[in-house]
Structures are given as structure tokens and as C-alpha cells.
Design a protein around this motif. Structure first.
Motif, PDB file in Angstrom:
ATOM      1  N   THR A  14      -6.348   4.947  -6.633  1.00 41.89           N
ATOM      2  CA  THR A  14      -7.382   5.964  -6.530  1.00 41.89           C
ATOM      3  C   THR A  14      -6.684   7.318  -6.556  1.00 41.89           C
ATOM      4  OG1 THR A  14      -8.825   4.557  -5.175  1.00 41.89           O
ATOM      5  CG2 THR A  14      -9.221   6.940  -5.099  1.00 41.89           C
ATOM      6  N   ALA A  15      -7.151   8.202  -7.403  1.00 42.79           N
ATOM      7  CA  ALA A  15      -6.644   9.570  -7.452  1.00 42.79           C
ATOM      8  C   ALA A  15      -7.795  10.504  -7.097  1.00 42.79           C
ATOM      9  CB  ALA A  15      -6.094   9.900  -8.831  1.00 42.79           C
ATOM     10  N   GLU A  16      -7.539  11.417  -6.184  1.00 43.21           N
ATOM     11  CA  GLU A  16      -8.601  12.299  -5.687  1.00 43.21           C
ATOM     12  C   GLU A  16      -8.085  13.721  -5.570  1.00 43.21           C
ATOM     13  OE1 GLU A  16     -11.811  12.478  -1.985  1.00 43.21           O
ATOM     14  OE2 GLU A  16     -10.069  11.163  -1.846  1.00 43.21           O
ATOM     15  N   LEU A  17      -8.875  14.653  -6.066  1.00 46.85           N
ATOM     16  CA  LEU A  17      -8.551  16.071  -5.937  1.00 46.85           C
ATOM     17  C   LEU A  17      -9.221  16.612  -4.676  1.00 46.85           C
ATOM     18  CD1 LEU A  17      -7.292  18.641  -7.276  1.00 46.85           C
ATOM     19  CD2 LEU A  17      -9.556  19.037  -8.287  1.00 46.85           C
ATOM     20  N   TYR A  18      -8.454  17.385  -3.896  1.00 49.95           N
ATOM     21  CA  TYR A  18      -8.992  18.023  -2.696  1.00 49.95           C
ATOM     22  C   TYR A  18      -9.305  19.483  -3.034  1.00 49.95           C
ATOM     23  CZ  TYR A  18      -7.678  14.032   0.230  1.00 49.95           C
ATOM     24  OH  TYR A  18      -7.579  12.779   0.793  1.00 49.95           O
ATOM     25  N   ALA A  73      -3.421  18.186  -4.505  1.00 50.19           N
ATOM     26  CA  ALA A  73      -3.768  19.541  -4.083  1.00 50.19           C
ATOM     27  C   ALA A  73      -4.477  20.263  -5.229  1.00 50.19           C
ATOM     28  CB  ALA A  73      -2.520  20.309  -3.678  1.00 50.19           C
ATOM     29  N   ASP A  74      -5.241  21.270  -4.888  1.00 50.62           N
ATOM     30  CA  ASP A  74      -5.971  22.060  -5.881  1.00 50.62           C
ATOM     31  C   ASP A  74      -5.078  23.192  -6.395  1.00 50.62           C
ATOM     32  OD1 ASP A  74      -8.055  22.811  -7.461  1.00 50.62           O
ATOM     33  OD2 ASP A  74      -9.356  23.505  -5.837  1.00 50.62           O
ATOM     34  N   ASN A  75      -5.137  23.437  -7.699  1.00 52.68           N
ATOM     35  CA  ASN A  75      -4.358  24.531  -8.298  1.00 52.68           C
ATOM     36  C   ASN A  75      -2.878  24.441  -7.912  1.00 52.68           C
ATOM     37  OD1 ASN A  75      -6.600  25.874  -9.585  1.00 52.68           O
ATOM     38  ND2 ASN A  75      -7.243  26.524  -7.545  1.00 52.68           N
ATOM     39  N   ARG A 110      -9.533  14.509   6.301  1.00 51.88           N
ATOM     40  CA  ARG A 110      -9.959  13.592   5.244  1.00 51.88           C
ATOM     41  C   ARG A 110      -8.788  12.749   4.766  1.00 51.88           C
ATOM     42  NH1 ARG A 110     -11.903  14.609  -0.543  1.00 51.88           N
ATOM     43  NH2 ARG A 110     -11.505  16.791  -0.137  1.00 51.88           N
ATOM     44  N   HIS A 111      -7.600  13.357   4.716  1.00 52.13           N
ATOM     45  CA  HIS A 111      -6.422  12.594   4.300  1.00 52.13           C
ATOM     46  C   HIS A 111      -6.145  11.456   5.289  1.00 52.13           C
ATOM     47  CE1 HIS A 111      -2.839  13.461   6.878  1.00 52.13           C
ATOM     48  NE2 HIS A 111      -2.168  12.704   6.040  1.00 52.13           N
ATOM     49  N   TRP A 112      -6.376  11.717   6.573  1.00 52.70           N
ATOM     50  CA  TRP A 112      -6.210  10.659   7.565  1.00 52.70           C
ATOM     51  C   TRP A 112      -7.204   9.530   7.327  1.00 52.70           C
ATOM     52  CZ3 TRP A 112      -2.382   9.446  10.571  1.00 52.70           C
ATOM     53  CH2 TRP A 112      -1.464  10.431  10.985  1.00 52.70           C
ATOM     54  N   MET A 113      -8.437   9.859   7.019  1.00 47.12           N
ATOM     55  CA  MET A 113      -9.446   8.842   6.748  1.00 47.12           C
ATOM     56  C   MET A 113      -9.041   7.978   5.562  1.00 47.12           C
ATOM     57  SD  MET A 113     -12.962  11.064   7.218  1.00 47.12           S
ATOM     58  CE  MET A 113     -13.933   9.747   6.492  1.00 47.12           C
ATOM     59  N   ARG A 114      -8.568   8.618   4.502  1.00 49.60           N
ATOM     60  CA  ARG A 114      -8.186   7.877   3.299  1.00 49.60           C
ATOM     61  C   ARG A 114      -6.978   6.974   3.570  1.00 49.60           C
ATOM     62  NH1 ARG A 114     -12.566   9.774   2.182  1.00 49.60           N
ATOM     63  NH2 ARG A 114     -13.054  10.965   0.288  1.00 49.60           N
ATOM     64  N   MET A 115      -5.985   7.501   4.268  1.00 47.86           N
ATOM     65  CA  MET A 115      -4.780   6.726   4.526  1.00 47.86           C
ATOM     66  C   MET A 115      -5.078   5.541   5.435  1.00 47.86           C
ATOM     67  SD  MET A 115      -1.063   7.956   5.998  1.00 47.86           S
ATOM     68  CE  MET A 115      -1.781   8.935   7.313  1.00 47.86           C
ATOM     69  N   LEU A 116      -5.819   5.773   6.503  1.00 43.04           N
ATOM     70  CA  LEU A 116      -6.117   4.696   7.441  1.00 43.04           C
ATOM     71  C   LEU A 116      -7.020   3.638   6.808  1.00 43.04           C
ATOM     72  CD1 LEU A 116      -6.599   6.776  10.705  1.00 43.04           C
ATOM     73  CD2 LEU A 116      -4.682   5.259  10.141  1.00 43.04           C
ATOM     74  N   ASP A 117      -7.900   4.052   5.924  1.00 48.39           N
ATOM     75  CA  ASP A 117      -8.731   3.086   5.205  1.00 48.39           C
ATOM     76  C   ASP A 117      -7.851   2.202   4.325  1.00 48.39           C
ATOM     77  OD1 ASP A 117     -11.337   2.035   3.975  1.00 48.39           O
ATOM     78  OD2 ASP A 117     -10.286   2.858   2.227  1.00 48.39           O
ATOM     79  N   ALA A 162       0.855  -1.184   0.000  1.00 48.98           N
ATOM     80  CA  ALA A 162       0.000   0.000   0.000  1.00 48.98           C
ATOM     81  C   ALA A 162       0.889   1.232   0.000  1.00 48.98           C
ATOM     82  CB  ALA A 162      -0.918   0.010   1.214  1.00 48.98           C
ATOM     83  N   ALA A 163       0.570   2.190  -0.841  1.00 48.67           N
ATOM     84  CA  ALA A 163       1.371   3.410  -0.921  1.00 48.67           C
ATOM     85  C   ALA A 163       0.463   4.606  -1.162  1.00 48.67           C
ATOM     86  CB  ALA A 163       2.413   3.311  -2.041  1.00 48.67           C
ATOM     87  N   ALA A 164       0.704   5.654  -0.394  1.00 49.18           N
ATOM     88  CA  ALA A 164      -0.093   6.871  -0.523  1.00 49.18           C
ATOM     89  C   ALA A 164       0.806   8.070  -0.769  1.00 49.18           C
ATOM     90  CB  ALA A 164      -0.921   7.103   0.741  1.00 49.18           C
ATOM     91  N   SER A 165       0.299   8.996  -1.547  1.00 54.07           N
ATOM     92  CA  SER A 165       0.977  10.266  -1.801  1.00 54.07           C
ATOM     93  C   SER A 165      -0.029  11.385  -1.591  1.00 54.07           C
ATOM     94  CB  SER A 165       1.509  10.316  -3.242  1.00 54.07           C
ATOM     95  OG  SER A 165       1.870  11.637  -3.612  1.00 54.07           O
ATOM     96  N   PHE A 166       0.360  12.387  -0.804  1.00 55.02           N
ATOM     97  CA  PHE A 166      -0.513  13.534  -0.575  1.00 55.02           C
ATOM     98  C   PHE A 166       0.200  14.811  -1.018  1.00 55.02           C
ATOM     99  CE2 PHE A 166      -2.069  10.297   2.335  1.00 55.02           C
ATOM    100  CZ  PHE A 166      -3.425  10.316   2.027  1.00 55.02           C
ATOM    101  N   HIS A 167      -0.492  15.578  -1.837  1.00 53.45           N
ATOM    102  CA  HIS A 167       0.036  16.774  -2.508  1.00 53.45           C
ATOM    103  C   HIS A 167       1.467  16.555  -3.003  1.00 53.45           C
ATOM    104  CE1 HIS A 167       1.803  17.952   1.440  1.00 53.45           C
ATOM    105  NE2 HIS A 167       0.594  17.783   1.951  1.00 53.45           N
TER     106      HIS A 167
END
Length: 220
Positions: free
Chosen positions: A178-182, A152-154, A204-211, A119-124
């Protein structure tokens, strides 16, 4: 847990402790160890909050330049080996998460060590899918892990063209992702010690990562 370009600092320790509270052994490597012990920049807290961060990025530039894809792969091999040898760590796959610069490292690690990372996550994460021959997305397509990418947005470092290139490459390689725009959350929104911190999006990022980790790592 790969830090952003600002490196290890109190807020990172707090994030590591929060993740560990869910039952994980968490390693936060000093990605800039080639330049000294953490914090590599002693006045990082003041520099982060400065209105003009030109001086900050002038200092960070050489550190980031030394973290080449080859160096990052060698480091990741060492981090994974360290975890595997720890008595607290049970046998099984590992999860990675990274912020900003660390997002690139998270995806590279998943692609470079598909047998180890589930499992691998990337945030902004910035510059995840450039036109360069060593772009992170070209490593990520070799992942067998499930990936989560929170954009991230913009974000000038991760524009819609790069987002599309990343998604197309992962889909073409049949990498689960899964790719998601915040919306409204700027680059760096997860970091509570920065001016761009967005509490709602950070939670929300915590929810996604922990899920992700809960489903993939616990079930493995």
C-alpha cells in the motif's frame, strides 16, 4: 525500527517504547555504529532545530555515505540474527519500520531477507526508487512481506516520478503493498523533535503501522 539520518535520540527511544507497549520486542540499531556510539553527533538536538542545517548535513554526509547497500545488508543480517537469538522473541516473522533514510533500510531488509521479514513499513522514505543500479526499490521487489509506504507531500527526495516507479515495480513483481500520500505533511513529519512534525499525520502513521503489524505478525 530504523531511525532517520539523525540517529538514536530521546524521541526515538519514546517511539520504540510506544511500539513495545503493543507487545513487540523492538530493536533500534545504531545504523551509524561505524562512526561511534549513539548519539554519533552529541549536539544533534540543537542541530536539528537550527534554522540553517547546513552544518548538520555536512556532518551526516560521510556517515550516510558509508552505509552502502552491501553494508546495510550485512548489518541487517546481524540485527535479524540478534533478534532470533533473544529469549523474548518468539519464533516467526519479523516486522521492520523505517523513517527517512531508515525507510530505505526497511525496504532493503524486506527484499534481502524475504524468509525473515513478513511486514515492512517506510515513512517519508527518500530516494526509494531512483534510476541508479542499487536503488532500494530493486531490492524491495524480492520481498514476500506486505509493504506499507507512507509518502511525504512535496518531497524533493521522493518526487512523483519516483513514487510511480516504486509502485510500478512492486506491482509488476506482485509484492503486496500500500502506498499512501500524506497531504500537507512534509518530509520528516513523524519525528516530534523536528520543525516539520505534524501531529495528526504522525498519529495516522501509528494507526497504519500498528494495523500492518497487528494483521501480519500476530496472525503469522
Amino acid at each position: 525500527m530504523y531511525t532517520d539520518a539523525y540517529g538514536i535520540r530521546p524521541s526515538v527511544h519514546a517511539y520504540a517504547q510506544r511500539l513495545a507497549s503493543h507487545g513487540y520486542v523492538v530493536l533500534v540499531p545504531n545504523i551509524f555504529y561505524r562512526h561511534g556510539a549513539a548519539p554519533v553527533l552529541p549536539d544533534i538536538d540543537r542541530l536539528i532545530m537550527s534554522e540553517d542545517r547546513t552544518a548538520l548535513f555536512q556532518k551526516l554526509g560521510p556517515l550516510m555515505a558509508d552505509l552502502t547497500p552491501v553494508a546495510a545488508a550485512a548489518d541487517a543480517r546481524a540485527w535479524l540474527g540478534f533478534l532470533a537469538a533473544r529469549p523474548e522473541v518468539r519464533d516467526g516473522p519479523i516486522g521492520t519500520v523505517g523513517y527517512c533514510l531508515g525507510g530505505r533500510l526497511s525496504l532493503r531488509t524486506a527484499g534481502s531477507f524475504p524468509d525473515a521479514v513478513a511486514a515492512a513499513a517506510s515513512f517519508h522514505g527518500g530516494n526509494l526508487a531512483t534510476a541508479e543500479d542499487d536503488s532500494p526499490h530493486l531490492a524491495a521487489v524480492s520481498a514476500t512481506a506486505e509493504l506499507y509506504i507512507g509518502h511525504a507531500d512535496n518531497d524533493r527526495s521522493m518526487d512523483p516520478e519516483q513514487m510511480g516507479r516504486l509502485t510500478a515495480a512492486l506491482a509488476g513483481a506482485h509484492v503486496r503493498h500500500t502506498a499512501e500520500l500524506y497531504p500537507g505533511a512534509g518530509h520528516g513529519w513523524t519525528q516530534p523533535d523536528t520543525p516539520v512534525y505534524d501531529e495528526a499525520s504522525a498519529e495516522r502513521h501509528w494507526m497504519r503501522m500498528l494495523d500492518l503489524f497487528g494483521r501480519v505478525l500476530t496472525a503469522a
